[in-house]
Design an enzyme around this catalytic site. Structure first.
Site, PDB file in Angstrom:
ATOM      1  N   ASP A   1      -7.817 -21.266 -36.892  1.00  0.00           N
ATOM      2  CA  ASP A   1      -9.254 -21.355 -37.086  1.00  0.00           C
ATOM      3  C   ASP A   1      -9.969 -20.363 -36.165  1.00  0.00           C
ATOM      4  O   ASP A   1      -9.412 -19.875 -35.187  1.00  0.00           O
ATOM      5  CB  ASP A   1      -9.713 -22.778 -36.789  1.00  0.00           C
ATOM      6  CG  ASP A   1     -10.991 -23.162 -37.520  1.00  0.00           C
ATOM      7  OD1 ASP A   1     -11.613 -22.279 -38.135  1.00  0.00           O
ATOM      8  OD2 ASP A   1     -11.353 -24.351 -37.483  1.00  0.00           O
TER       9      ASP A   1
ATOM     10  N   GLU B   1     -14.023 -15.343 -35.174  1.00  0.00           N
ATOM     11  CA  GLU B   1     -15.126 -14.515 -35.662  1.00  0.00           C
ATOM     12  C   GLU B   1     -16.162 -14.231 -34.564  1.00  0.00           C
ATOM     13  O   GLU B   1     -16.728 -13.145 -34.517  1.00  0.00           O
ATOM     14  CB  GLU B   1     -15.849 -15.204 -36.832  1.00  0.00           C
ATOM     15  CG  GLU B   1     -14.945 -15.606 -37.980  1.00  0.00           C
ATOM     16  CD  GLU B   1     -14.479 -17.046 -37.865  1.00  0.00           C
ATOM     17  OE1 GLU B   1     -13.778 -17.504 -38.778  1.00  0.00           O
ATOM     18  OE2 GLU B   1     -14.812 -17.710 -36.845  1.00  0.00           O
TER      19      GLU B   1
ATOM     20  N   ASP C   1     -16.257 -23.210 -44.170  1.00  0.00           N
ATOM     21  CA  ASP C   1     -17.056 -24.435 -44.218  1.00  0.00           C
ATOM     22  C   ASP C   1     -17.994 -24.458 -45.414  1.00  0.00           C
ATOM     23  O   ASP C   1     -19.125 -23.963 -45.366  1.00  0.00           O
ATOM     24  CB  ASP C   1     -17.857 -24.576 -42.924  1.00  0.00           C
ATOM     25  CG  ASP C   1     -16.955 -24.735 -41.704  1.00  0.00           C
ATOM     26  OD1 ASP C   1     -15.749 -24.952 -41.890  1.00  0.00           O
ATOM     27  OD2 ASP C   1     -17.466 -24.641 -40.576  1.00  0.00           O
TER      28      ASP C   1
END
Length: 773
Positions: free
Chosen positions: A414, A417, A480
Site C-alpha cells: 500500500d 504516493e 479507494d
C-alpha cells in the site's frame, strides 16, 4: 501546463523559442541529429547571439524511435531514470538536401529540410503523427525556469487513451493531465499510477521518458495537438509503432518490461479483514469457516493494517493482543488450503522499534541538514525507507523474509504516493524525480524478496502505486473507491486506462472501499469483480463477507467464484499472453476491435481476454445497454445468441449479466470449481461457439508453470466439423454450444447437456469428425 494565450499569443511571463530553420543534419552511427535555429537565418551575422535547438533521433528496438530534444546539453545528469530494455537494432539513415529519414523496422521519421520545422512519423508508409510549425519549444518564465515542450499532431477522429490508471473520462481528449502520483481516491483527477505513455486509436503510442512531472495538454491548449512538457533543458520521448494497438503495447512493454505471471492461486477470491474493523483469530476463522460452510471457494485471506499494533506501522510484528500465536494461526489457516497476504507500506512510524534502528543505520530518507524526514500524516512521526540505499533494501527485505518464513505468501504494498520532494536520498537522486519513481523501487524490493524465497512464478503483490516499469511486479489494484454505482463505473474506467498503459493484471475493492454498499451494489460489483483478472472483497469500516448483504448475495458470490474457477484454463492462458505480449487481461473494446469506430469510446464494457465480452450492470433495476461488434455472440450464462454490429438493451437478475462469447471461439473450461490452481488440461471441456462455415477456431491450455499442454483446432466445412488436438494424453471433451443434436460422430461418443451436445473422444483419440444434423 499552458504556455499560450489562444492560438496566436504567448501567455504573459513566458518566452518561447521554436525551431524555425534547419541548419544542419549529422549522422552519428545509428542516430542522426538535427540542428535548428529559432529564427530564419538570412546572413552570417544572424547566426550570432542566437539559440540552436537539437533533435537527435535513434532507435532502441525495432519499430520504436527515440526523440531527444535539447537546448544546453551540459546539465548535470540526475538519477533516477526509467529502466529500459534495449537491443541492437538495424537502423537505416538516408540524408540528402531535401529530406533526412531514419527507419527502424516499419517505423520511420522523416525530416523535411526545406520547410522550417516539419517532422513526419510514418508506419508502413502511412503517416501517424508529426511535429510541425511551433510544435517543439524551449521556454523560460520570468524566474528563468526552463521548460521543454512538444506538440504532436492529432488527427480527425483520433482518440487518446492511457496515461496510467485514470478515473476521469476514458478518452483523454480535452483533458489536462499531470504525471504526479497522489493518494486521491478514485473520484478525482489524481492518480495513484501515473504512466507517461499514451495510446492512439490511430495505431501508435508515445512514451515520455521522464520520471518527474510530465504535464499533458490533450487537445486542450491546441485542439489539434497533444502537448507534453517538462521542466529543464531537454525532452526525451519515444514514438512507438505497430500494425495495431496490440502491437504497440507489445513494443512499449518490450521497452519498459513485461508483466510477470502471477501464480494461479492469485486468480481466486481474496477475502480481507477490512481496514478499521475489529478482528482477531476467532473473527478470521468465523469469516473463513463461514465461506466454507456456504460452499464459497476462497483462495487468499488478507490481513489489513491492524495486524500490527496501532502507531507502530510498520514494525512487521503481529499485534500480540489480537494474535498471540501468529505462526500457529498462519499454519492453521494454510492447513485449510489458503494463501496469506499481509498489508505493508514503506513508512516507519516513530513508535516502531525499527525507527531507531533505521535512523542509526542511515536507512531512512533525510532532510538537507541530515535529520530524518518525518511528518504525522498517516502514522505519527513516520519516516520513509530509503530504497536508494542497498543496505536499507536488504534491511527492509529481511523483515519481510521473517514474515514469509511465518507463512505469508504475498504482500499488499500500500501507499508509496505521498513522497516528499524537500529531502535527500542516499544515492543523491533528484527528489523531484523520485516522487513518482519511489514506488518502482519499493515494489521491486518486495517482489524480489518474494521471488527469492518462494520461487520464480510464485511472487505476487497487491500494489496501489506505480510508475513506468511497475507492470513487472503484479498485481495492482484500484485504490479507494466508494460503495456506489458511479464509483464502480469510474473503477472500470481506471482499470481500462491502466490496461492501455502496459499493465496486464488489475483488481479493485469489490463493492467499494469507502462506506458500505447497498445489497444491490454489492451483488452487481461481485459480478464485475469476479470477471476481473483478480478479485478481492475489501472495505474500510465494515466487513465484506456476503451473508451480511443477504442470502442472495451469498448465492451470487458462490456462483461467480465457481464460474471463475471453471474458466481458469482460458483465463490462465490469457494471463500467459499478457506476460508475452504486454496485453491486459481486462481489455478496452478498442484494443480488441480497433477498426470498429463504435468501440473507440466505450468504457462501460470490456473484453475479458480475447473472446469474452463483459458488460457490468450499474443500476438496481438490472437494466443494461451494451454494444456487440460484428459477428455472432452467445451469452455464456443464458445461452442466448445475438448478432453483432448493433446495440442491445436487456434486463438481468443478479445471477446473470451480458457475458458474451464471440463466434469461432473454443473456450477451454476446467473441471474444477473450488480452486484456481489445478491441472487445467485434465478433463478440460472445449466449448465451441458458433463456428462458421470455412472458419477455424483454435485454443491452447497451459499448466501452472505456463507450459503448453494441449493445443486444439476446430475447422468447419459445410456441415462437418473436424476437431484435432495435440499434447498430453489427458481426458478432454467438446461441447457444441447451442447445438443439441448431431448427425454422426467419428472418434467419440455423444452425450447431452443444457449447453449443447457433449462429445467425448474414445480412449486415446486425438481427433473428432462431427457431422451436424
Amino acid at each position: 501546463m499552458k504556455f499560450t494565450d489562444g492560438y496566436w499569443q504567448i501567455r504573459e511571463g513566458y518566452e518561447i523559442q521554436n525551431p524555425a530553420d534547419i541548419r544542419d543534419i549529422k549522422q552519428n552511427g545509428d542516430s542522426m541529429t538535427v540542428y535548428a535555429a529559432t529564427k530564419v537565418i538570412e546572413t552570417k551575422g544572424d547566426t550570432l547571439n542566437g539559440t540552436l535547438l537539437k533533435a537527435t533521433f535513434s532507435s532502441p528496438i525495432p519499430d520504436v524511435i527515440r526523440v531527444q530534444l535539447n537546448h544546453h546539453k551540459g546539465q548535470v545528469k540526475k538519477n533516477p531514470e526509467f529502466e529500459l530494455y534495449t537491443e541492437e537494432t538495424d537502423v537505416q539513415i538516408a540524408i540528402d538536401e531535401g529530406v533526412a529519414e531514419l527507419t527502424s523496422g516499419q517505423l520511420s521519421v522523416k525530416v523535411n529540410r526545406q520547410e522550417g520545422w516539419n517532422i513526419d512519423f510514418n508506419f508502413a508508409g502511412k503517416r501517424m503523427t508529426g511535429s510541425g510549425w511551433r510544435a517543439p519549444a524551449y521556454i523560460k518564465d520570468t524566474n528563468k525556469t526552463a521548460y521543454f515542450r512538444e506538440q504532436l499532431d492529432l488527427g480527425v477522429g483520433e482518440y487518446i487513451y492511457g496515461l496510467g490508471e485514470r478515473f476521469t473520462p476514458f478518452v483523454k481528449n480535452g483533458q489536462i493531465v499531470d504525471m504526479w502520483n497522489e493518494d486521491g481516491g478514485t473520484s478525482s483527477e489524481q492518480s495513484y499510477k501515473n504512466i507517461p505513455f499514451y495510446l492512439s486509436n490511430k495505431g501508435y503510442g508515445v512514451f515520455v521518458n521522464h520520471p518527474e512531472k510530465v504535464s499533458y495538454e490533450i487537445a486542450s491548449e491546441n485542439v489539434s495537438r497533444v502537448q507534453f512538457s517538462v521542466e529543464g533543458e531537454s525532452l526525451d520521448y519515444f514514438i512507438i509503432g505497430g500494425a495495431n494497438p496490440k502491437e504497440v503495447l507489445n513494443n512499449y512493454t518490450k521497452l519498459t518490461g513485461k508483466p510477470a505471471l502471477p501464480p494461479a492461486w492469485t486468480f481466486g477470491l481474496w477475502l480481507t479483514t477490512s481496514f478499521t474493523t475489529d478482528y482477531d483469530e476467532a473473527t478470521v476463522n468465523h469469516f473463513i469457516d463461514g465461506m466454507a460452510e456456504r460452499d464459497i471457494p476462497l483462495s487468499v485471506f488478507h490481513f489489513d493494517c491492524f495486524w500490527m499494533k496501532e502507531y507502530q506501522w510498520c514494525d512487521f510484528e503481529w499485534d500480540k493482543d489480537m494474535f498471540p500465536d501468529p505462526e500457529g494461526m498462519l499454519r492453521r489457516l494454510k492447513d485449510k488450503g489458503l494463501k496469506i497476504c499481509a498489508w505493508i507500506n514503506p513508512y516507519i512510524a516513530e513508535k516502531s522499534h525499527l525507527f531507531d534502528e533505521g535512523m542509526e543505520q542511515g536507512y531512512l530518507v533525510k532532510t538537507a541538514d541530515g535529520s530524518v524526514w518525518q511528518w504525522d500524516k498517516w502514522q505519527a512521526g513516520m519516516a520513509l525507507v530509503d530504497f536508494t540505499n542497498p543496505d536499507a533494501v536488504k534491511w527492509y527485505q529481511g523483515k519481510l523474509k521473517t514474515l514469509i518464513g511465518q507463512g505469508v505468501d504475498s504482500f499488499k504494498t500500500d501507499f508509496g504516493e505521498r513522497i516528499p520532494t524537500d529531502v535527500v536520498y542516499y544515492d543523491g537522486s533528484d527528489p523531484v524525480k523520485m516522487h513518482n519513481y519511489y514506488t518502482f523501487l519499493y515494489n521491486k524490493a518486495v517482489f524480489e524478496v518474494l521471488e527469492e524465497n518462494l520461487g520464480k512464478g510464485e511472487a505476487a503483490l497487491f500494489a496501489r502505486s506505480a510508475t513506468v516499469g511497475g507492470q513487472q511486479f503484479p498485481v495492482h489494484w484500484g485504490g479507494d473507491c466508494s460503495a456506489s454505482y458511479e464509483s464502480m463505473a469510474e473503477t472500470v474506467r481506471g482499470g481500462l486506462s491502466l490496461g492501455l498503459s502496459g499493465f496486464g493484471f488489475w483488481s479493485h475493492d469489490i463493492s467499494g472501499f469507502e462506506m458500505t454498499a447497498a445489497p444491490d451494489v454489492y451483488k452487481r460489483w461481485v459480478q464485475f469483480g469476479l470477471l476481473s483478472s483478480h478479485s478481492r472483497l475489501h472495505g474500510s469500516t465494515s466487513y465484506r463477507v456476503p451473508w451480511l448483504f443477504g442470502d442472495e448475495a451469498v448465492d451470487v458470490v458462490r456462483e461467480f467464484t465457481k464460474l471463475k474457477c471453471r474458466l481458469m484454463p482460458y483465463l490462465f492462458n490469457s494471463a500467459v499472453e499478457s506476460t508475452v505480449k504486454g496485453l491486459p487481461m481486462m481489455r478496452a473494446m478498442m484494443l480488441e476491435y480497433p477498426e470498429d469506430p463504435t468501440c473507440a469510446p466505450l468504457d462501460t464494457q470490456y473484453m475479458f481476454g480475447d473472446s469474452i465480452l463483459v458488460a457490468p450492470i450499474f443500476n438496481k433495476e438490472g437494466d443494461v445497454k451494451y454494444y456487440l461488434p460484428e459477428g455472432t455472440w452467445t451469452n455464456y450464462l443464458t445461452g442466448s445468441v445475438l448478432e453483432g454490429g448493433r446495440w442491445y438493451s436487456e434486463n438481468h437478475d443478479f445471477m446473470t449479466l451480458p457475458m458474451m462469447v464471440r463466434s469461432n471461439t473454443i473456450l477451454a473450461v476446467g473441471q474444477q470449481d473450488n480452486k484456481t490452481d489445478y491441472d487445467f488440461a485434465d478433463g478440460v471441456s472445449l466449448h465451441l461457439f458458433q463456428l462458421a462455415d470455412g472458419a477455424t477456431a483454435q485454443a491452447e491450455v497451459v499448466n501452472l508453470q505456463a507450459e503448453k499442454e494441449l493445443e486444439v483446432a476446430a475447422t468447419r466445412s459445410g456441415s462437418v466439423i473436424e476437431v484435432t488436438t495435440s499434447g498430453v494424453g489427458k481426458a478432454w471433451s467438446v461441447v457444441l454450444r447451442g447445438i443439441h443434436e448431431v448427425g454422426s460422430v467419428e472418434g467419440g461418443q455423444v452425450g447431452a447437456s443444457a449447453d449443447g451436445v457433449v462429445i467425448t473422444p474414445v480412449a486415446g483419440a486425438a481427433s473428432l469428425k462431427i457431422s451436424l444434423a
